[in-house]
Design a protein around this motif. Structure first.
Motif, PDB file in Angstrom:
ATOM      1  N   GLN A  11       0.897  10.392  13.632  1.00 58.22           N
ATOM      2  CA  GLN A  11      -0.392  11.327  13.247  1.00 58.22           C
ATOM      3  C   GLN A  11      -0.345  11.440  11.776  1.00 58.22           C
ATOM      4  N   ARG A  12       0.972  11.586  11.116  1.00 57.25           N
ATOM      5  CA  ARG A  12       0.696  11.954   9.717  1.00 57.25           C
ATOM      6  C   ARG A  12       1.528  10.668   8.884  1.00 57.25           C
ATOM      7  N   VAL A  13       0.562  10.194   8.266  1.00 51.06           N
ATOM      8  CA  VAL A  13       0.901   8.671   7.355  1.00 51.06           C
ATOM      9  C   VAL A  13       0.683   8.888   6.132  1.00 51.06           C
ATOM     10  N   THR A  14       1.531   8.476   5.312  1.00 55.86           N
ATOM     11  CA  THR A  14       1.879   8.460   3.717  1.00 55.86           C
ATOM     12  C   THR A  14       1.920   6.979   3.642  1.00 55.86           C
ATOM     13  N   VAL A  15       1.240   6.821   2.353  1.00 57.30           N
ATOM     14  CA  VAL A  15       1.029   5.244   1.942  1.00 57.30           C
ATOM     15  C   VAL A  15       1.469   5.360   0.337  1.00 57.30           C
ATOM     16  N   PHE A  16       2.687   4.836   0.135  1.00 58.74           N
ATOM     17  CA  PHE A  16       3.110   4.765  -1.364  1.00 58.74           C
ATOM     18  C   PHE A  16       2.719   3.413  -1.872  1.00 58.74           C
ATOM     19  N   THR A  17       1.755   3.293  -2.999  1.00 58.36           N
ATOM     20  CA  THR A  17       1.302   2.045  -3.382  1.00 58.36           C
ATOM     21  C   THR A  17       1.813   1.713  -4.678  1.00 58.36           C
ATOM     22  N   GLY A  18       1.926   0.589  -5.022  1.00 60.45           N
ATOM     23  CA  GLY A  18       2.280  -0.046  -6.188  1.00 60.45           C
ATOM     24  C   GLY A  18       1.400  -1.040  -6.784  1.00 60.45           C
ATOM     25  N   ALA A  19       1.787  -1.809  -7.844  1.00 61.18           N
ATOM     26  CA  ALA A  19       0.778  -2.609  -8.549  1.00 61.18           C
ATOM     27  C   ALA A  19       0.363  -3.708  -7.599  1.00 61.18           C
ATOM     28  N   GLY A  20       1.085  -3.996  -6.840  1.00 53.14           N
ATOM     29  CA  GLY A  20       0.746  -5.293  -5.770  1.00 53.14           C
ATOM     30  C   GLY A  20      -0.267  -4.869  -4.874  1.00 53.14           C
ATOM     31  N   ILE A  21      -0.861  -3.838  -4.551  1.00 57.61           N
ATOM     32  CA  ILE A  21      -2.104  -3.499  -4.019  1.00 57.61           C
ATOM     33  C   ILE A  21      -3.328  -3.873  -4.786  1.00 57.61           C
ATOM     34  N   SER A  22      -3.247  -3.719  -6.028  1.00 61.38           N
ATOM     35  CA  SER A  22      -4.252  -4.107  -6.863  1.00 61.38           C
ATOM     36  C   SER A  22      -4.551  -5.642  -7.411  1.00 61.38           C
ATOM     37  N   THR A  23      -3.664  -6.464  -7.081  1.00 61.39           N
ATOM     38  CA  THR A  23      -3.621  -7.668  -7.585  1.00 61.39           C
ATOM     39  C   THR A  23      -4.706  -8.559  -7.238  1.00 61.39           C
ATOM     40  N   ASP A  24      -5.250  -8.187  -5.909  1.00 60.83           N
ATOM     41  CA  ASP A  24      -6.460  -8.920  -5.267  1.00 60.83           C
ATOM     42  C   ASP A  24      -7.547  -8.767  -5.848  1.00 60.83           C
ATOM     43  N   ARG A  80     -10.061  -0.685   0.553  1.00 64.04           N
ATOM     44  CA  ARG A  80     -11.105  -0.241   1.426  1.00 64.04           C
ATOM     45  C   ARG A  80     -10.627   0.287   2.514  1.00 64.04           C
ATOM     46  N   ALA A  81      -9.742  -0.444   3.204  1.00 58.48           N
ATOM     47  CA  ALA A  81      -9.085  -0.188   4.403  1.00 58.48           C
ATOM     48  C   ALA A  81      -8.433   1.240   4.583  1.00 58.48           C
ATOM     49  N   LEU A  82      -7.705   1.526   3.576  1.00 55.60           N
ATOM     50  CA  LEU A  82      -6.985   2.931   3.436  1.00 55.60           C
ATOM     51  C   LEU A  82      -8.021   3.917   3.442  1.00 55.60           C
ATOM     52  N   ALA A  83      -9.083   3.668   2.679  1.00 60.23           N
ATOM     53  CA  ALA A  83     -10.107   4.751   2.312  1.00 60.23           C
ATOM     54  C   ALA A  83     -10.973   4.833   3.755  1.00 60.23           C
ATOM     55  N   VAL A  99      -2.427   3.501 -11.724  1.00 56.79           N
ATOM     56  CA  VAL A  99      -3.134   4.244 -12.910  1.00 56.79           C
ATOM     57  C   VAL A  99      -4.799   3.878 -12.863  1.00 56.79           C
ATOM     58  N   ASP A 100      -5.039   2.912 -11.956  1.00 56.70           N
ATOM     59  CA  ASP A 100      -6.262   2.261 -12.108  1.00 56.70           C
ATOM     60  C   ASP A 100      -7.451   3.077 -11.235  1.00 56.70           C
ATOM     61  N   GLY A 101      -7.141   3.838 -10.732  1.00 56.87           N
ATOM     62  CA  GLY A 101      -8.258   4.904  -9.674  1.00 56.87           C
ATOM     63  C   GLY A 101      -8.989   3.959  -8.645  1.00 56.87           C
ATOM     64  N   LEU A 102      -8.585   2.792  -8.290  1.00 64.52           N
ATOM     65  CA  LEU A 102      -9.170   1.975  -7.177  1.00 64.52           C
ATOM     66  C   LEU A 102      -8.895   2.805  -5.883  1.00 64.52           C
ATOM     67  N   HIS A 103      -7.959   3.682  -5.465  1.00 70.09           N
ATOM     68  CA  HIS A 103      -8.202   4.277  -4.372  1.00 70.09           C
ATOM     69  C   HIS A 103      -9.204   5.066  -4.172  1.00 70.09           C
ATOM     70  N   GLN A 104      -9.681   5.920  -5.252  1.00 70.94           N
ATOM     71  CA  GLN A 104     -10.683   6.820  -5.169  1.00 70.94           C
ATOM     72  C   GLN A 104     -12.117   5.962  -5.330  1.00 70.94           C
ATOM     73  N   LYS A 105     -12.038   4.581  -6.041  1.00 70.07           N
ATOM     74  CA  LYS A 105     -13.319   4.213  -6.186  1.00 70.07           C
ATOM     75  C   LYS A 105     -13.686   3.548  -4.804  1.00 70.07           C
TER      76      LYS A 105
END
Length: 249
Positions: A11-24, A80-83, A99-105
């Motif tokens: 039920q409780r999921v935490t996702v820790f993200t680094g630079a690799g999620i934004s390379t695409d 997008r999948a996480l959002a 620091v790119d703000g892409l999760h919020q975008k």
């Protein structure tokens, strides 16, 4: 057995993200084969706080490097999948080194994203503390960006030699400790204390899963290590999580 068994019945999921999620999204990482520091190791010196303070040329070059990481960068399939998972009602928090703000975008609720290393969206005056939109500072290049008070403007990010905000780190540790599933996605897990959140989660009983192209120091703590490309792995994981039980209301 389902190869994503660890994503079921949580039920409780935490996702820790680094630079690799934004390379695409076209944002280069730091340590990968085409990473900023891999291609030009000297650039790592720009990210050191003492060097930034000491040399105007370093400051201008730092701003120029970060200017290249701004612009019309769009979230990718993983963001997008996480959002979609979060806005669909899953109890999800994101702790990001980015620091790119892409999760919020991508549409995630800003209050559900903890930016461990700050944000490129603003610059902070080292004299008066006033915050200025980074776009305004970048527009002043190649002149050195300065505050209206004359003080040095520094992107509101944590550099080498600076401490993470203690309140932000404490919040991140509480979130990690409360997790049932802790996904570490696209991070080398070599920058402490942020990477240590993996250990906090595992010590409190979370299933730690590492999704990364290269080995990390925390692979040995993980119940699973996923080498599949992030752009396909994260949407696949999110699809399972979306059906893994009750959602928050």
């Amino acid at each position: 057995m389902n190869d994503l068994w660890w994503a079921e019945d949580v039920q409780r999921v935490t996702v820790f993200t680094g630079a690799g999620i934004s390379t695409d999204s076209g944002v280069p990482d730091y340590r990968g084969p085409q990473g900023i520091w891999t291609r030009d190791p000297a650039l790592a010196d720009l990210f050191t706080y003492d060097n930034f303070l000491a040399d105007a040329e370093v400051r201008v070059r730092f701003w120029q490097v970060f200017a290249g990481r701004q612009g019309d960068v769009l979230p990718n399939a993983a963001h997008r999948a996480l959002a979609e998972l979060e806005t669909g009602g899953k109890a999800l928090r994101v702790l990001t080194q980015n620091v790119d703000g892409l999760h919020q975008k991508a549409g995630m609720s800003p209050r559900k994203v903890v930016e461990l290393h700050g944000s490129l969206a603003t610059a902070t005056c080292l004299d008066c503390g006033e915050r200025t939109p980074s776009a305004e500072a970048i527009a002043r290049l190649p002149e050195e960006p300065r505050c209206a008070c004359g003080g040095l403007l520094k992107p509101s990010v944590v550099m080498f030699g600076e401490y993470l905000d203690s309140d932000v780190l404490s919040l991140a540790r509480r979130i990690a400790a409360a997790s049932e599933l802790f996904l570490a996605v696209g991070s080398s897990l070599r920058v402490e204390p942020a990477a240590g959140l993996c250990a906090v989660a595992a010590e409190h009983g979370a299933r730690l899963v590492v999704v990364n192209r290269d080995p990390t120091p925390y692979d040995g703590l993980a119940v699973e290590v996923v080498r599949e490309p992030i752009g396909t792995a994260v949407p696949r994981i999110c699809a399972v999580l979306a059906g893994s039980g009750p959602k928050r209301h």
